[in-house]
Design a protein around this motif. Structure first.
Motif, PDB file in Angstrom:
ATOM      1  N   ILE A 142       0.839  -1.206   0.000  1.00 60.39           N
ATOM      2  CA  ILE A 142       0.000   0.000   0.000  1.00 60.39           C
ATOM      3  C   ILE A 142       0.870   1.251   0.000  1.00 60.39           C
ATOM      4  O   ILE A 142       0.599   2.217  -0.735  1.00 60.39           O
ATOM      5  CB  ILE A 142      -0.961  -0.004   1.215  1.00 60.39           C
ATOM      6  N   GLU A 143       1.922   1.244   0.821  1.00 63.40           N
ATOM      7  CA  GLU A 143       2.808   2.415   0.877  1.00 63.40           C
ATOM      8  C   GLU A 143       3.490   2.629  -0.470  1.00 63.40           C
ATOM      9  O   GLU A 143       3.687   3.771  -0.903  1.00 63.40           O
ATOM     10  CB  GLU A 143       3.837   2.218   1.989  1.00 63.40           C
ATOM     11  N   ARG A 144       3.841   1.519  -1.144  1.00 64.44           N
ATOM     12  CA  ARG A 144       4.461   1.651  -2.461  1.00 64.44           C
ATOM     13  C   ARG A 144       3.481   2.262  -3.472  1.00 64.44           C
ATOM     14  O   ARG A 144       3.837   3.147  -4.262  1.00 64.44           O
ATOM     15  CB  ARG A 144       4.919   0.268  -2.950  1.00 64.44           C
ATOM     16  N   ILE A 145       2.214   1.808  -3.395  1.00 65.55           N
ATOM     17  CA  ILE A 145       1.183   2.338  -4.311  1.00 65.55           C
ATOM     18  C   ILE A 145       0.949   3.828  -4.047  1.00 65.55           C
ATOM     19  O   ILE A 145       0.859   4.645  -4.981  1.00 65.55           O
ATOM     20  CB  ILE A 145      -0.121   1.531  -4.144  1.00 65.55           C
ATOM     21  N   LEU A 146       0.845   4.187  -2.767  1.00 66.27           N
ATOM     22  CA  LEU A 146       0.606   5.595  -2.414  1.00 66.27           C
ATOM     23  C   LEU A 146       1.770   6.476  -2.852  1.00 66.27           C
ATOM     24  O   LEU A 146       1.558   7.608  -3.319  1.00 66.27           O
ATOM     25  CB  LEU A 146       0.379   5.741  -0.900  1.00 66.27           C
ATOM     26  N   LEU A 147       2.977   5.972  -2.724  1.00 64.46           N
ATOM     27  CA  LEU A 147       4.144   6.740  -3.150  1.00 64.46           C
ATOM     28  C   LEU A 147       4.130   6.934  -4.664  1.00 64.46           C
ATOM     29  O   LEU A 147       4.446   8.023  -5.179  1.00 64.46           O
ATOM     30  CB  LEU A 147       5.432   6.033  -2.710  1.00 64.46           C
ATOM     31  N   GLU A 148       3.713   5.895  -5.365  1.00 63.33           N
ATOM     32  CA  GLU A 148       3.633   5.984  -6.825  1.00 63.33           C
ATOM     33  C   GLU A 148       2.581   7.015  -7.257  1.00 63.33           C
ATOM     34  O   GLU A 148       2.812   7.820  -8.168  1.00 63.33           O
ATOM     35  CB  GLU A 148       3.272   4.595  -7.372  1.00 63.33           C
ATOM     36  N   LEU A 149       1.427   7.008  -6.579  1.00 61.93           N
ATOM     37  CA  LEU A 149       0.383   7.991  -6.878  1.00 61.93           C
ATOM     38  C   LEU A 149       0.833   9.403  -6.502  1.00 61.93           C
ATOM     39  O   LEU A 149       0.516  10.371  -7.207  1.00 61.93           O
ATOM     40  CB  LEU A 149      -0.912   7.637  -6.130  1.00 61.93           C
ATOM     41  N   THR A 150       1.569   9.511  -5.404  1.00 63.76           N
ATOM     42  CA  THR A 150       2.071  10.823  -4.989  1.00 63.76           C
ATOM     43  C   THR A 150       3.016  11.396  -6.041  1.00 63.76           C
ATOM     44  O   THR A 150       2.978  12.595  -6.336  1.00 63.76           O
ATOM     45  CB  THR A 150       2.806  10.706  -3.637  1.00 63.76           C
ATOM     46  N   MET A 151       3.839  10.546  -6.612  1.00 62.76           N
ATOM     47  CA  MET A 151       4.760  10.986  -7.655  1.00 62.76           C
ATOM     48  C   MET A 151       3.982  11.455  -8.896  1.00 62.76           C
ATOM     49  O   MET A 151       4.371  12.421  -9.561  1.00 62.76           O
ATOM     50  CB  MET A 151       5.726   9.861  -8.015  1.00 62.76           C
ATOM     51  N   ALA A 152       2.866  10.749  -9.184  1.00 61.99           N
ATOM     52  CA  ALA A 152       2.029  11.164 -10.316  1.00 61.99           C
ATOM     53  C   ALA A 152       1.397  12.533 -10.055  1.00 61.99           C
ATOM     54  O   ALA A 152       1.296  13.373 -10.954  1.00 61.99           O
ATOM     55  CB  ALA A 152       0.934  10.125 -10.561  1.00 61.99           C
ATOM     56  N   VAL A 153       1.015  12.783  -8.801  1.00 62.88           N
ATOM     57  CA  VAL A 153       0.466  14.098  -8.425  1.00 62.88           C
ATOM     58  C   VAL A 153       1.542  15.161  -8.569  1.00 62.88           C
ATOM     59  O   VAL A 153       1.305  16.255  -9.093  1.00 62.88           O
ATOM     60  CB  VAL A 153      -0.084  14.065  -6.981  1.00 62.88           C
ATOM     61  N   SER A 154       2.754  14.845  -8.109  1.00 64.34           N
ATOM     62  CA  SER A 154       3.855  15.805  -8.179  1.00 64.34           C
ATOM     63  C   SER A 154       4.151  16.199  -9.630  1.00 64.34           C
ATOM     64  O   SER A 154       4.479  17.345  -9.917  1.00 64.34           O
ATOM     65  CB  SER A 154       5.099  15.208  -7.524  1.00 64.34           C
ATOM     66  N   ALA A 155       4.028  15.221 -10.535  1.00 66.55           N
ATOM     67  CA  ALA A 155       4.310  15.501 -11.948  1.00 66.55           C
ATOM     68  C   ALA A 155       3.294  16.493 -12.534  1.00 66.55           C
ATOM     69  O   ALA A 155       3.602  17.206 -13.497  1.00 66.55           O
ATOM     70  CB  ALA A 155       4.289  14.194 -12.743  1.00 66.55           C
ATOM     71  N   GLU A 156       2.078  16.544 -11.969  1.00 67.39           N
ATOM     72  CA  GLU A 156       1.044  17.458 -12.464  1.00 67.39           C
ATOM     73  C   GLU A 156       0.823  18.632 -11.516  1.00 67.39           C
ATOM     74  O   GLU A 156      -0.225  19.296 -11.574  1.00 67.39           O
ATOM     75  CB  GLU A 156      -0.284  16.688 -12.645  1.00 67.39           C
ATOM     76  N   ALA A 157       1.793  18.887 -10.657  1.00 64.17           N
ATOM     77  CA  ALA A 157       1.612  19.896  -9.600  1.00 64.17           C
ATOM     78  C   ALA A 157       1.248  21.270 -10.149  1.00 64.17           C
ATOM     79  O   ALA A 157       0.345  21.941  -9.645  1.00 64.17           O
ATOM     80  CB  ALA A 157       2.878  19.980  -8.740  1.00 64.17           C
ATOM     81  N   HIS A 158       1.946  21.713 -11.190  1.00 58.05           N
ATOM     82  CA  HIS A 158       1.696  23.062 -11.720  1.00 58.05           C
ATOM     83  C   HIS A 158       0.260  23.197 -12.226  1.00 58.05           C
ATOM     84  O   HIS A 158      -0.445  24.169 -11.900  1.00 58.05           O
ATOM     85  CB  HIS A 158       2.680  23.352 -12.859  1.00 58.05           C
ATOM     86  N   ASP A 159      -0.188  22.213 -13.027  1.00 59.59           N
ATOM     87  CA  ASP A 159      -1.548  22.274 -13.564  1.00 59.59           C
ATOM     88  C   ASP A 159      -2.594  22.141 -12.466  1.00 59.59           C
ATOM     89  O   ASP A 159      -3.655  22.771 -12.518  1.00 59.59           O
ATOM     90  CB  ASP A 159      -1.742  21.166 -14.606  1.00 59.59           C
ATOM     91  N   LEU A 160      -2.284  21.329 -11.448  1.00 63.31           N
ATOM     92  CA  LEU A 160      -3.216  21.177 -10.337  1.00 63.31           C
ATOM     93  C   LEU A 160      -3.396  22.490  -9.572  1.00 63.31           C
ATOM     94  O   LEU A 160      -4.522  22.902  -9.264  1.00 63.31           O
ATOM     95  CB  LEU A 160      -2.731  20.084  -9.379  1.00 63.31           C
ATOM     96  N   LEU A 161      -2.296  23.153  -9.287  1.00 66.03           N
ATOM     97  CA  LEU A 161      -2.365  24.414  -8.534  1.00 66.03           C
ATOM     98  C   LEU A 161      -3.086  25.492  -9.344  1.00 66.03           C
ATOM     99  O   LEU A 161      -3.867  26.280  -8.793  1.00 66.03           O
ATOM    100  CB  LEU A 161      -0.956  24.884  -8.156  1.00 66.03           C
ATOM    101  N   LEU A 162      -2.858  25.526 -10.656  1.00 72.94           N
ATOM    102  CA  LEU A 162      -3.541  26.496 -11.514  1.00 72.94           C
ATOM    103  C   LEU A 162      -5.041  26.221 -11.538  1.00 72.94           C
ATOM    104  O   LEU A 162      -5.865  27.139 -11.415  1.00 72.94           O
ATOM    105  CB  LEU A 162      -2.976  26.432 -12.931  1.00 72.94           C
ATOM    106  N   THR A 163      -5.409  24.939 -11.671  1.00 74.24           N
ATOM    107  CA  THR A 163      -6.819  24.566 -11.702  1.00 74.24           C
ATOM    108  C   THR A 163      -7.516  24.900 -10.390  1.00 74.24           C
ATOM    109  O   THR A 163      -8.640  25.416 -10.374  1.00 74.24           O
ATOM    110  CB  THR A 163      -6.965  23.065 -12.006  1.00 74.24           C
ATOM    111  N   VAL A 164      -6.837  24.620  -9.289  1.00 78.45           N
ATOM    112  CA  VAL A 164      -7.409  24.930  -7.977  1.00 78.45           C
ATOM    113  C   VAL A 164      -7.630  26.430  -7.833  1.00 78.45           C
ATOM    114  O   VAL A 164      -8.651  26.883  -7.299  1.00 78.45           O
ATOM    115  CB  VAL A 164      -6.483  24.409  -6.859  1.00 78.45           C
TER     116      VAL A 164
END
Length: 786
Positions: A249-271
């Protein structure tokens, strides 16, 4: 913007009210930070944003703003290497889904309604499309924050082993608690968990019977929670599998976190954009709740508020007032009694200004204007300060001194009870001096006062006007109406008289009032009388204008129908005549052909040119179509027209009565309730009237009225509807209408049948028919009079 003025005018309370309409924390944060802007361009942009949101609310009732979260802390943590929890990832996915829903909503709204929403469309285009990340998260985690088996093949395999181990453990323990000795040795026949391991409750005296490990005991010590020796190894395996599960589970969450980090700029702009949209709609929802409108903003100091209400007062209690300044005058001095509404008027002006500069709609009618000021200053309320040992007057003066230092031509200054709290003579002199100082700086100024010396202030200064709040002496209460241009007058003598004070006491008091004061009071009384008379005349003129406009519209409709019908009949006649001629030509052609044949065969003496002449005469008999309306001229009559004669006005197809001759060729004619100038050649004499004075309007019980061309019976009870039809037909006959329409709707048809049956039996009705497709169909009955 002046912080003290924001507090004095209670702008914080407005923010709290707007806060109730926020759909997310993002919108709430923006509302809490909301402040008036001093930039005209920025205020216009904010007002346009709110107006677009209000348009969407009006058409669709709202914007789908559910599922939005402030995910900025989570996105920022993902960028510094932290691992996000399942619930944090779910909030991110939910926010992405919300942005997708809003994008689709805006696209459909613009496409279906054919609207121009440039601000929302621009925000929609700026929002990034992050659907793959949303699917990635929701494929691994459900909306409750539970990591799914489908998150990875390894996790699914581990959880299958866990379920298998748990099943084996439960089978063994259930076999144990169902054994013949279990009822004696166990405190209860149940399986429970202690320290993440399966155990059974064993009585103290039988602890050695099952062996294994003791994990807990009851509070009395009589029951031990024992893991039997038979399942220790299986429990150990289960524990290892749980550890592997957590690692996966921790490995999966870390992988998803990395995917979020890769889209950080677009996420912050959208928010950020989602926060803007929520903020826009929060302001628009608040505006809808208080029935507010978008004002026209300017930077010329122009204020024109139509029926302005104080936004913090209940709508059914607040008195709406017209408030205007900045054109002919830039300062208003308001006088009037206590609790009369002077302070409310000040706060209404100030608060509406702050709200408009913050991008909020304001509680006024459409067409209102308001200025954008660089600063707003307010000296309102009881400023007494015990802590600083300052009296009310001293506290006010400290505030006023600060205002005089800072105010300039871009300021709005509001003074409440200027100069109060000290000797009246000195206070009045100070008030005049302070007003002069602020007014000379070019500020927009509104001040309230009790001092009679300031009642004449507006008459002695350019750009200054007096105003007052109205007081009803009959009810001994204020009406809260603002009267600009009329100073307030003292009502002390009138009020005292109504409360029972002796007349001789009042007369004695009046003897102490100076001549100048009496003259001012007399002038104010005269102004009030003139104002009320002017208001009544204005209202009467407005009512007459509405009646005239309605009548003009009906006359235009009648004339249009008349010309359309006339041309239609002419065209039908032309077509019928042409058809007859064409038939005759056809027959003539056949006869001519027979004659030619006869001449050739029998040598008959028929000349060719005679045949051609006969055919030409037939051709000339054809009636050519004409789009031109035929001119109608009156037949000459030997009688000399006289005032009072009844004539046919040929140009309108209406009867009228001659009033008087306005020139050699024109008469003034009364047609119905209209007076018109008509040329004598366009009239035909009908008969002489005994009375030369026409009745300009049909009268009912002595009252003038105008009856329309339509009677709407929808929603009426059957008996009431028929009574209304009776009266309406009489009124329409009095008005001289040739045709009217009665709207009864379709429904069950009972009302339609009743109306038509009544009309068919009326002596003045020529014809009754249902409306055509363009007239309302079977929901309308058209009545033509004889």
């Amino acid at each position: 913007m002046n912080a003290k003025a924001l507090n004095t005018l209670e702008f914080t309370k407005i923010k709290q009210l707007v806060l109730e309409y926020a759909a997310s924390e993002l919108g709430s944060i923006r509302i809490k930070k909301m402040e008036p802007s001093t930039s005209l361009d920025e205020v216009i942009e904010w007002q346009n944003e709110t107006d677009e949101a209000a348009t969407v609310l009006r058409l669709k009732g709202g914007m789908p703003l559910g599922g939005i979260f402030d995910i900025r802390p989570h996105v920022n943590r993902s960028q510094i290497g932290g691992s996000l929890s399942p619930l944090e990832l779910v909030k991110i996915a939910s926010t992405i889904r919300a942005s997708k829903t809003i994008r689709q909503f805006i696209e459909k709204l613009i496409e279906d309604e054919d609207l121009e929403l440039p601000i929302l469309e621009n925000k929609k285009e700026m929002m990034a499309i992050l659907t793959p990340l949303e699917h990635l998260i929701f494929d691994a985690i459900d909306e409750n924050g539970e990591v799914l088996d489908s998150a990875s093949p390894d996790l699914r395999a581990i959880r299958q082993k866990i379920r298998s181990s748990e099943s084996r453990i439960r089978e063994k323990l259930e076999s144990t608690i169902r054994s013949k000795n279990a009822q004696t040795m166990l405190s209860d026949a149940i399986i429970t968990i202690r320290n993440d391991r399966y155990v059974i409750p064993v009585k103290q005296e039988y602890r050695g019977h099952y062996g294994g490990i003791v994990h807990d005991q009851s509070s009395s010590g009589q029951t031990l929670f024992i893991e039997p020796e038979a399942i220790v190894s299986v429990n150990n395996q289960l524990r290892e599998q749980h550890i592997k599960e957590q690692e996966e589970i921790e490995r999966i969450l870390l992988e998803l976190t990395m995917a979020v980090s890769a889209e950080a700029h677009d996420l912050l702009l959208t928010v950020d954009i989602l926060g803007d949209i929520d903020f826009m709609f929060s302001k628009a929802k608040y505006g809808r709740a208080i029935k507010a409108t978008k004002p026209d903003v300017n930077d010329q100091g122009m204020i024109h508020l139509n029926k302005a209400r104080h936004p913090l007062l209940p709508m059914d209690e607040a008195v709406a007032n017209d408030i205007f300044m900045g054109d002919e005058f830039t300062a208003i001095v308001i006088t009037g009694p206590n609790t009369g509404g002077k302070t409310v008027t000040l706060k209404t002006i100030g608060l509406c200004t702050l709200m408009a500069q913050a991008g909020l709609p304001i509680p006024v009618l459409d067409g209102s204007k308001i200025a954008v000021f660089e600063s707003v200053y307010a000296d309102i309320g009881d400023e007494q300060s015990i802590e600083q040992s300052l009296s009310t007057f001293s506290s006010h003066m400290v505030n006023i001194v600060s205002i005089l230092k800072e105010a300039d031509s871009g300021s709005l200054v509001l003074f409440d009870e200027l100069g109060a709290g000290t000797d009246p003579q000195e206070g009045a002199a100070l008030a005049i001096s302070i007003l002069d100082e602020v007014h000379n700086k070019g500020c927009r100024v509104v001040a309230t006062t009790h001092y009679p010396e300031l009642k004449a202030y507006g008459y002695n200064r350019d750009g200054v006007v007096n105003a007052s709040v109205e007081f009803d002496v009959n009810t001994l209460s204020p009406t809260y109406r603002l009267l600009i241009g009329v100073p307030g007058r003292s009502n002390a003598f009138d009020i005292s008289k109504r409360l029972g004070l002796s007349q001789h006491v009042i007369d004695h008091a009046k003897s102490f009032v100076g001549t100048d004061s009496k003259a001012v009071e007399a002038m104010i009384t005269s102004l009030e009388t003139s104002r009320k008379s002017a208001e009544k005349d204005y209202q009467d003129a407005h009512d007459y204008l509405k009646d005239a406009q309605s009548l003009h519209k009906d006359m235009q409709k009648q004339m249009s129908e008349y010309w359309d019908k006339r041309e239609e009949l002419y065209e039908k006649a032309r077509q019928k005549a042409n058809a007859v001629v064409e038939q005759a030509k056809t027959e003539a052609e056949e006869i001519l052909a027979d004659l030619r044949k006869l001449r050739l065969e029998k040598n008959a003496d028929v000349k060719e040119h005679e045949l051609i002449d006969a055919k030409k005469r037939l051709d000339e008999a054809t009636v050519a179509p004409s789009n031109k309306k035929p001119k109608t001229t009156a037949p000459k009559t030997a009688r000399v027209l006289q005032p009072g004669d009844e004539v046919n006005v040929l140009t309108f197809g209406q009867r009228g009565i001659l009033l008087d001759k306005v020139s050699d060729t024109e008469w003034s004619v009364q047609i119905g309730i209209l007076k018109m100038k008509v040329k004598e050649k366009d009239m035909e004499f009908k008969k002489a009237e005994k009375k030369a004075e026409p009745k300009p309007l049909a009268t009912v019980k002595g009252k003038e009225y105008h009856v329309g061309l339509e009677l709407d019976l929808r929603g009426e009870r059957y008996e009431n509807a028929l009574m209304r039809v009776d009266k309406y037909i009489d009124d329409a006959l009095l008005a001289g209408y040739p045709r009217v329409s009665i709207i009864h709707g379709k429904g069950t048809g009972a009302l339609r049948s009743g109306v038509q049956e009544k009309l068919k039996n009326h002596r003045s009705v020529k014809r009754v028919r249902l409306g055509e497709s363009g007239e309302g169909g079977s929901g309308v009955t058209v009545v033509e009079f004889k």
